[in-house]
Design an enzyme around this catalytic site. Structure first.
Site, PDB file in Angstrom:
ATOM      1  N   LYS A  17       3.857  -7.040   3.986  1.00  0.00           N
ATOM      2  CA  LYS A  17       3.680  -5.654   3.873  1.00  0.00           C
ATOM      3  C   LYS A  17       3.524  -4.913   4.986  1.00  0.00           C
ATOM      4  O   LYS A  17       2.705  -5.612   6.234  1.00  0.00           O
ATOM      5  CB  LYS A  17       2.537  -5.519   2.661  1.00  0.00           C
ATOM      6  CG  LYS A  17       1.167  -5.916   3.247  1.00  0.00           C
ATOM      7  CD  LYS A  17       0.364  -4.780   3.923  1.00  0.00           C
ATOM      8  CE  LYS A  17       0.389  -3.414   3.321  1.00  0.00           C
ATOM      9  NZ  LYS A  17      -0.106  -2.391   4.211  1.00  0.00           N
TER      10      LYS A  17
ATOM     11  N   ASN B 178      -0.282  10.408   5.648  1.00  0.00           N
ATOM     12  CA  ASN B 178      -1.499  10.198   6.513  1.00  0.00           C
ATOM     13  C   ASN B 178      -2.501  11.455   6.366  1.00  0.00           C
ATOM     14  O   ASN B 178      -3.726  11.076   6.791  1.00  0.00           O
ATOM     15  CB  ASN B 178      -1.028   9.772   7.882  1.00  0.00           C
ATOM     16  CG  ASN B 178      -0.560   8.462   7.769  1.00  0.00           C
ATOM     17  OD1 ASN B 178      -1.145   7.343   7.711  1.00  0.00           O
ATOM     18  ND2 ASN B 178       0.778   8.147   7.914  1.00  0.00           N
TER      19      ASN B 178
ATOM     20  N   THR C  96       2.482  -8.672  12.045  1.00  0.00           N
ATOM     21  CA  THR C  96       2.785  -7.413  11.136  1.00  0.00           C
ATOM     22  C   THR C  96       1.371  -7.204  10.551  1.00  0.00           C
ATOM     23  O   THR C  96       0.407  -7.912  10.565  1.00  0.00           O
ATOM     24  CB  THR C  96       3.855  -7.543  10.410  1.00  0.00           C
ATOM     25  OG1 THR C  96       3.941  -6.090   9.692  1.00  0.00           O
ATOM     26  CG2 THR C  96       3.615  -8.421   9.319  1.00  0.00           C
TER      27      THR C  96
ATOM     28  N   GLU D 206       6.328   4.369   7.058  1.00  0.00           N
ATOM     29  CA  GLU D 206       5.644   5.795   6.415  1.00  0.00           C
ATOM     30  C   GLU D 206       6.694   7.077   6.541  1.00  0.00           C
ATOM     31  O   GLU D 206       6.939   7.552   7.560  1.00  0.00           O
ATOM     32  CB  GLU D 206       4.458   6.057   6.648  1.00  0.00           C
ATOM     33  CG  GLU D 206       3.654   4.879   5.779  1.00  0.00           C
ATOM     34  CD  GLU D 206       1.982   5.230   6.274  1.00  0.00           C
ATOM     35  OE1 GLU D 206       1.294   4.515   5.631  1.00  0.00           O
ATOM     36  OE2 GLU D 206       1.772   5.719   7.198  1.00  0.00           O
TER      37      GLU D 206
ATOM     38  N   THR E 241       0.849  -1.125  -0.215  1.00  0.00           N
ATOM     39  CA  THR E 241       0.136  -0.024   0.089  1.00  0.00           C
ATOM     40  C   THR E 241       0.896   1.000   0.110  1.00  0.00           C
ATOM     41  O   THR E 241       1.250   1.877  -0.993  1.00  0.00           O
ATOM     42  CB  THR E 241      -0.987  -0.045   1.074  1.00  0.00           C
ATOM     43  OG1 THR E 241      -0.211  -0.235   2.377  1.00  0.00           O
ATOM     44  CG2 THR E 241      -2.298  -1.180   0.833  1.00  0.00           C
TER      45      THR E 241
END
Length: 409
Positions: free
Chosen positions: A180, A404, A191, A278, A154
């Site tokens: 992922k 985000n 995870t 991220e 993603t």
């Protein structure tokens, strides 16, 4: 011959073990996304299977379906879609079942033998019709692990894969996986999503126990942002095609070899998740040693890696060691602050910044150079016992907020 050799090199991840195939396809779950969004992993023969899941009280529909399917400890395939989490969504349970049935139809197996995983936006209906319409065009092969790893991404910036070999019962066994995870990472099981495969013969009961133990010392020691997902799932399939005598007890040389391989792969993938947090610029490793027991060391190490202030300091390459002691202090673990040392390490060198809970003179420029490396280790030494635990995280950057701030779009 050269093409065959190149293909053999590509046979890794979930296809490293004998008898497994994988592939990916763009079903169009999100019309705006051009990337492949659905991955399938398949075993030529039935497998022992196990999984661990998020401890978030809000659990996505795929988890509920997978739990039911794995009650008998058996499975043969995994389907993973990105682009939609199918969590808190209309028709969630029904659509997760339909996804399992679509995969089963493709492979000619029972829907109950399919593990279902989803990742993406929460609260929106899964476009199950797109999966049902397009999944049949997927191509599975022994070299498809890389495609599958990319399809489940993603906000990840790189695919995450690993594999290893070990000996059990005089046979060479392989174990590999893909995963992922980049944001909403503070697991209480494993995870975001992880699929593991092995050709080692292991009973479902031992497989479940080994997975529980090894996710606890790997994925459960990672924190990107302190948020535990609604979809966290880590599953493993073992088809026994290596030909070793089935491992039926969590003891003995064969079990230890299998468990060591499982821990190796889980730790490798966990580190890759932390490094790809991220917006992250660097991987943070925190090792707490000299603790009174492993539980105390784990709480302290995870508190340091989870601290937003520590993460921000790492982003700025600021040797603000006080934030480390602060995070340890509110963690709830018992320790003696006045017997605590802190050292920063990286490929650029090593520098002590705290001794016995007090500042020591150090060169700020040298410290900044050390903290500017791609991976930084925070070494915390207590003097209360022999226990040591390592946890992983990443720095907190402006980019994390940007990603985000508009995630749904």
């Amino acid at each position: 011959m050269r093409e065959k050799e190149e293909r053999q090199k590509e046979r890794n991840g979930v296809c490293a073990a004998a008898g497994f195939q994988a592939g990916a396809i763009r079903c169009g779950i999100k019309e705006s996304s051009p990337k492949n969004d659905t991955a399938v992993i398949y075993s030529e023969v039935p497998c022992s299977a196990a999984a661990v899941y998020t401890r978030n009280r809000v659990q996505a529909a795929p988890i509920q379906v997978t739990k039911a399917h794995l009650e008998n400890g058996r499975a043969r395939a995994v389907i993973i879609n990105s682009g939609n989490a199918n969590a808190c969504a209309p028709d969630g349970q029904e659509n997760a079942l339909r996804e399992a049935k679509a995969c089963a139809k493709l492979l000619g197996i029972e829907a109950e033998d399919v593990v279902v995983c989803s990742t993406g936006v929460i609260g929106q209906r899964l476009n199950i019709e797109a999966i049902e319409k397009n999944l049949s065009a997927i191509s599975l092969s022994e070299w498809g692990s890389g495609e599958a790893a990319e399809a489940i991404m993603t906000t990840d910036t790189v695919p995450k894969t690993a594999w290893t070999e070990f000996q059990a019962g005089g046979k060479t066994c392989r174990l590999g996986g893909i995963c992922k995870g980049s944001g909403m990472i503070h697991p209480n099981m494993g995870t975001m999503l992880c699929a593991l495969t092995t050709d080692c013969a292991v009973s479902p009961e031992v497989l479940q126990e080994a997975l529980r133990r090894k996710t606890a010392v790997s994925f459960n020691r990672v924190s990107v942002d302190g948020d535990t997902s609604t979809n966290d799932t880590c599953c493993i399939l073992a088809n026994g095609l290596a030909g070793n005598p089935e491992i039926t007890a969590a003891e003995g040389a064969d079990y230890e070899a299998f468990a060591a391989a499982l821990e190796e792969i889980c730790v490798t993938l966990a580190r890759k998740i932390a490094a790809d947090g991220e917006g992250a610029g660097r991987l943070i490793t925190c090792t707490v040693s000299g603790a009174r027991d492993e539980g105390t060391a784990e709480i302290l190490a995870k508190a340091v890696c989870s601290s937003s202030l520590v993460k921000a300091a790492m982003f700025g390459a600021d040797a603000n060691w006080g934030r480390i002691l602060c995070a340890m202090g509110y963690s709830g673990a018992e320790f003696d602050p006045e017997g605590t040392d802190v050292t920063f390490l990286s490929e650029a060198g090593e520098i002590a910044v705290c001794r016995d809970g007090r500042a020591v003179d150090f060169d700020e420029d040298v410290a900044k150079e050390i903290l500017s490396a791609p991976e930084v280790t925070i070494q915390v030494l207590l003097r209360e016992g022999d226990a040591s635990v390592t946890a992983w995280g990443c720095d907190l950057t402006y980019e994390y907020v940007r990603i985000n701030g508009d995630y749904r779009t």
